[in-house]
Design a protein around this motif. Structure first.
Motif, PDB file in Angstrom:
ATOM      1  N   ASP A  25    -133.538 -22.502  -1.657  1.00 33.03           N
ATOM      2  CA  ASP A  25    -134.158 -23.060  -2.851  1.00 33.03           C
ATOM      3  C   ASP A  25    -133.551 -22.331  -4.056  1.00 33.03           C
ATOM      4  N   ASP A  27    -135.296 -21.993  -7.852  1.00 34.77           N
ATOM      5  CA  ASP A  27    -136.282 -21.299  -8.685  1.00 34.77           C
ATOM      6  C   ASP A  27    -137.229 -20.450  -7.842  1.00 34.77           C
ATOM      7  N   GLY A  28    -137.391 -19.205  -8.233  1.00 35.08           N
ATOM      8  CA  GLY A  28    -138.311 -18.321  -7.511  1.00 35.08           C
ATOM      9  C   GLY A  28    -137.702 -17.758  -6.241  1.00 35.08           C
ATOM     10  N   THR A  29    -136.454 -18.118  -5.996  1.00 33.13           N
ATOM     11  CA  THR A  29    -135.801 -17.716  -4.755  1.00 33.13           C
ATOM     12  C   THR A  29    -134.445 -17.077  -5.061  1.00 33.13           C
ATOM     13  N   ASP A 198    -139.646 -20.407  -1.763  1.00 32.48           N
ATOM     14  CA  ASP A 198    -140.845 -19.701  -2.238  1.00 32.48           C
ATOM     15  C   ASP A 198    -142.056 -20.605  -2.453  1.00 32.48           C
ATOM     16  N   ASP A 199    -141.883 -21.934  -2.430  1.00 37.38           N
ATOM     17  CA  ASP A 199    -142.960 -22.801  -2.921  1.00 37.38           C
ATOM     18  C   ASP A 199    -143.420 -23.767  -1.821  1.00 37.38           C
ATOM     19  N   ASP A 202    -141.016 -26.103  -0.075  1.00 36.19           N
ATOM     20  CA  ASP A 202    -140.109 -25.497   0.901  1.00 36.19           C
ATOM     21  C   ASP A 202    -140.670 -25.530   2.324  1.00 36.19           C
TER      22      ASP A 202
HETATM   23 MG    MG Z   1    -138.826 -22.487  -5.747  1.00 33.85          MG
END
Ligand code: MG
Length: 247
Positions: A25, A27-29, A198-199, A202
């Motif tokens: 992923d 964003d956030g990853t 992260d979300d 996923d």
């Molecule tokens: Mg993400």
């Protein structure tokens, strides 16, 4: 920042297979979460390791993101060797696999823009096959009421809802990161797949993993992934570990 012994064992085993597919992923990853989505950039070490991995024989790499493909290309800054799939796994370089209902897309965009209009910090993001309502930067009362209104309005739409962190997204095509993983796995004849995410979106990817694959959840929250790390910096460490193990 550290990788568990379990995870390094799994990464070591995966690094030994004939053809390895490394997916993540964005964003956030690969990129830390930021308040303004346009400011998201991959961590330097993570990007470096991913690009180096993409250049190794028998290794393919891909980013699978909720972002529109064009946005993902710009923000990630990845060379062509790293494959990119946008719109939650539905948007490949070759285009969308499924037709897009433009009229429905316009209806959703109009109603969400009306909801955002009198609420500071609530924003609407238009994507090629979906519309997202972001409330991360709004006062809690505005954020809550915007989400409630959007949920109510969506009952009239034949759209696929994805709930992320402070975001509701309505897609007019089927979106499934797991499907993207299957397509990439076939395309690259991968014997093992690694996926970082992260979300909630996923989880569809983690669900599709098989024996010998490695799913890594970034951060807290329930997950189907077998492994977990704390933060995006750890993803960089895992990619670097893979790079050294594969070399
Ligand atoms: Mg993400």
């Amino acid at each position: 920042m550290s990788l568990s012994a379990d995870l390094t064992r799994a990464l070591t085993a995966a690094a030994r297979v004939d053809r390895l597919l490394i997916t993540s992923d964005f964003d956030g990853t690969l990129a830390p979460i930021v308040n303004n989505p346009a400011d998201a950039r991959p961590l330097r070490d993570s990007a470096k390791a991913l690009v180096a991995l993409s250049e190794l024989p028998g290794v393919s790499t891909a980013l699978i993101s909720g972002r529109a493909l064009e946005v993902l290309r710009n923000l990630s800054g990845m060379p062509a060797a790293v494959h990119l799939v946008g719109s939650h796994g539905a948007e490949f370089d070759s285009g969308f696999a499924h037709p897009i209902d433009r009229a429905l897309l316009d209806t959703i965009a109009g109603e969400l823009q009306a909801i955002a209009a009198d609420r500071p910090g609530v924003t609407v993001e238009l994507k090629p096959a979906s519309v997202a309502l972001h409330v991360r930067n709004a006062e809690p009362a505005d954020a809550d009421s915007a989400l409630v209104q959007a949920h109510a309005a969506s009952k009239a739409w034949d759209a696929e809802l994805t709930e992320g962190k402070a975001v509701l997204e309505f897609a007019v095509i089927a979106t499934d990161k797991g499907e993207a993983i299957d397509i990439l796995r076939d395309e690259h004849e991968a014997s093992a797949v690694i996926y970082f995410g992260d979300d909630v979106t996923d989880e569809k990817a983690f669900r599709r993993l098989r024996d010998g694959d490695v799913g890594v959840k970034v951060g807290p929250g329930e997950t189907l992934a077998a492994y977990r790390v704390d933060e995006p910096e750890d993803v960089g460490a895992a990619l670097k570990y893979l790079l050294d193990a594969r070399r």
